[in-house]
Structure formats: structure tokens, C-alpha cells
Write a protein that holds these residues in place. Structure first.
Motif, mmCIF file in Angstrom:
data_model
loop_
_atom_site.group_PDB
_atom_site.id
_atom_site.type_symbol
_atom_site.label_atom_id
_atom_site.label_comp_id
_atom_site.label_asym_id
_atom_site.label_seq_id
_atom_site.Cartn_x
_atom_site.Cartn_y
_atom_site.Cartn_z
ATOM 1 N N VAL A 23 52.777 67.715 49.125
ATOM 2 C CA VAL A 23 53.109 68.900 48.094
ATOM 3 C C VAL A 23 51.429 69.366 48.411
ATOM 4 C CG1 VAL A 23 53.064 69.707 45.552
ATOM 5 C CG2 VAL A 23 54.632 68.225 46.827
ATOM 6 N N LYS A 24 50.584 68.350 47.776
ATOM 7 C CA LYS A 24 48.885 68.258 48.175
ATOM 8 C C LYS A 24 48.369 69.475 49.000
ATOM 9 C CE LYS A 24 46.564 65.455 45.582
ATOM 10 N NZ LYS A 24 45.497 64.308 45.341
ATOM 11 N N ALA A 25 49.334 69.159 50.467
ATOM 12 C CA ALA A 25 48.851 69.479 51.363
ATOM 13 C C ALA A 25 49.613 70.654 51.455
ATOM 14 C CB ALA A 25 49.529 68.255 52.593
ATOM 15 N N GLY A 26 50.429 71.209 51.203
ATOM 16 C CA GLY A 26 50.082 72.531 51.429
ATOM 17 C C GLY A 26 51.864 72.611 52.317
ATOM 18 N N ILE A 27 52.697 71.782 51.858
ATOM 19 C CA ILE A 27 53.387 71.593 52.905
ATOM 20 C C ILE A 27 54.701 72.440 52.736
ATOM 21 C CG2 ILE A 27 55.169 70.520 55.023
ATOM 22 C CD1 ILE A 27 52.689 69.048 54.872
ATOM 23 N N VAL A 28 55.406 71.849 51.924
ATOM 24 C CA VAL A 28 55.959 72.176 50.816
ATOM 25 C C VAL A 28 55.985 74.329 50.259
ATOM 26 C CG1 VAL A 28 57.596 72.524 48.818
ATOM 27 C CG2 VAL A 28 56.529 70.804 49.860
ATOM 28 N N GLU A 29 55.195 74.689 50.519
ATOM 29 C CA GLU A 29 54.592 75.869 50.204
ATOM 30 C C GLU A 29 55.576 76.348 50.986
ATOM 31 O OE1 GLU A 29 51.056 78.136 48.919
ATOM 32 O OE2 GLU A 29 51.915 77.634 47.015
ATOM 33 N N LEU A 30 54.394 75.984 52.756
ATOM 34 C CA LEU A 30 54.282 77.079 53.477
ATOM 35 C C LEU A 30 55.447 77.026 54.663
ATOM 36 C CD1 LEU A 30 50.475 75.521 54.773
ATOM 37 C CD2 LEU A 30 50.957 77.806 54.428
ATOM 38 N N SER A 31 56.237 75.805 54.164
ATOM 39 C CA SER A 31 57.627 75.811 54.868
ATOM 40 C C SER A 31 58.744 76.345 54.185
ATOM 41 C CB SER A 31 58.052 74.220 55.221
ATOM 42 O OG SER A 31 58.396 73.684 53.685
ATOM 43 N N ASN A 32 58.443 76.793 53.005
ATOM 44 C CA ASN A 32 59.325 77.396 51.865
ATOM 45 C C ASN A 32 60.303 76.569 51.505
ATOM 46 O OD1 ASN A 32 57.845 80.130 51.783
ATOM 47 N ND2 ASN A 32 59.076 80.305 53.731
ATOM 48 N N ASP A 33 59.743 75.021 51.169
ATOM 49 C CA ASP A 33 60.925 74.110 50.984
ATOM 50 C C ASP A 33 62.109 74.121 51.823
ATOM 51 O OD1 ASP A 33 60.610 71.794 49.172
ATOM 52 O OD2 ASP A 33 62.018 72.996 47.830
ATOM 53 N N ASP A 34 61.173 73.879 53.027
ATOM 54 C CA ASP A 34 62.671 74.004 54.385
ATOM 55 C C ASP A 34 63.002 72.136 54.607
ATOM 56 O OD1 ASP A 34 63.878 73.940 56.803
ATOM 57 O OD2 ASP A 34 64.098 75.791 56.793
ATOM 58 N N ARG A 35 63.608 71.296 54.225
ATOM 59 C CA ARG A 35 63.549 70.733 54.697
ATOM 60 C C ARG A 35 63.820 70.346 56.066
ATOM 61 N NH1 ARG A 35 64.800 68.883 49.423
ATOM 62 N NH2 ARG A 35 63.560 70.096 47.926
ATOM 63 N N ALA A 36 64.470 71.207 56.652
ATOM 64 C CA ALA A 36 64.345 70.582 58.309
ATOM 65 C C ALA A 36 62.397 70.961 58.695
ATOM 66 C CB ALA A 36 64.959 71.478 58.377
ATOM 67 N N ILE A 37 62.149 71.822 58.420
ATOM 68 C CA ILE A 37 61.189 71.860 58.904
ATOM 69 C C ILE A 37 59.836 70.604 58.782
ATOM 70 C CG2 ILE A 37 58.740 73.224 58.525
ATOM 71 C CD1 ILE A 37 60.115 75.819 58.258
ATOM 72 N N ILE A 38 59.885 70.530 56.824
ATOM 73 C CA ILE A 38 59.337 69.126 56.452
ATOM 74 C C ILE A 38 60.040 67.604 58.041
ATOM 75 C CG2 ILE A 38 58.812 67.451 54.989
ATOM 76 C CD1 ILE A 38 59.199 70.060 53.120
ATOM 77 N N TYR A 39 60.619 67.458 57.796
ATOM 78 C CA TYR A 39 61.388 66.830 58.388
ATOM 79 C C TYR A 39 61.027 66.170 59.729
ATOM 80 C CZ TYR A 39 64.639 62.558 59.990
ATOM 81 O OH TYR A 39 65.474 61.962 60.266
ATOM 82 N N GLY A 40 61.167 67.536 60.540
ATOM 83 C CA GLY A 40 60.984 68.007 61.869
ATOM 84 C C GLY A 40 59.168 67.689 62.150
ATOM 85 N N ALA A 41 58.109 68.700 60.946
ATOM 86 C CA ALA A 41 56.893 67.894 61.111
ATOM 87 C C ALA A 41 56.757 66.451 61.482
ATOM 88 C CB ALA A 41 56.117 68.323 60.361
ATOM 89 N N MET A 42 57.600 66.311 59.970
ATOM 90 C CA MET A 42 56.864 64.552 59.956
ATOM 91 C C MET A 42 57.597 63.459 61.388
ATOM 92 S SD MET A 42 57.967 63.615 56.753
ATOM 93 C CE MET A 42 57.087 64.247 55.012
ATOM 94 N N LEU A 43 58.803 64.061 62.059
ATOM 95 C CA LEU A 43 58.927 63.225 63.247
ATOM 96 C C LEU A 43 58.039 63.466 64.514
ATOM 97 C CD1 LEU A 43 62.954 64.086 63.214
ATOM 98 C CD2 LEU A 43 61.684 62.092 63.134
#
Length: 82
Positions: A23-43
Motif C-alpha cells: 500500500v505504501k508504495a502505491g501499488i494497490v492504487e496504481l494497479s486499481n487493486d488488481d491482484r493479478a497485476i500485483i502478484y505478477g509484479a511480485m513474481l
């Protein structure tokens, strides 16, 4: 409190702190809380760290993270003085 309860609370706190970084990094907002994007970025991050460029990426990202933490700490200190 039982040992397993203490360990579970430690794990829960750790997971909450990690989520806070997302959240602090802004990833949730920037990805529109898209879990697939967040998970993909982490992978992608994990793959990068496992590659031949892993140590270089680790150094760069650690330096950037420390700088951001320091800037946030300094900003909070300045806010408390005013």
C-alpha cells in the motif's frame, strides 16, 4: 498464551507489515487493486532476484528503499517540529 498462538501472531503481524508496504508504495492504487497485476509484479521481482542480475537488483532496490524510508522519517520529524 501457547507457543503456537505467539508464533501465529508474529506471522500475522509480519504479513500485515508486508501488505502495508504494498500500500505504501502505491501499488494497490496504481494497479486499481488488481491482484493479478500485483502478484505478477511480485513474481517478476522474484525472477529478477533469482537471475544473474539478482545481486545488482537487490543492491539498487535496497538503496532506493532505504532512501524512501529515510525521506519518510525525515518528513515525519519535520512535521512534528512545526
Amino acid at each position: 498464551m501457547r507457543t503456537w498462538q505467539v508464533e501465529r501472531r508474529k506471522r500475522t503481524r509480519h504479513l500485515i507489515e508486508l501488505g502495508g508496504l504494498v500500500v505504501k508504495a502505491g501499488i494497490v492504487e496504481l494497479s486499481n487493486d488488481d491482484r493479478a497485476i500485483i502478484y505478477g509484479a511480485m513474481l517478476w521481482i522474484a525472477a529478477k532476484l533469482q537471475s544473474h542480475e539478482g545481486e545488482h537488483a537487490r543492491s539498487l532496490w535496497a538503496a532506493e528503499g532505504r532512501q524512501a524510508f529515510d525521506a519518510e522519517r525525515d518528513k515525519m520529524r519535520m512535521g512534528w517540529r512545526t
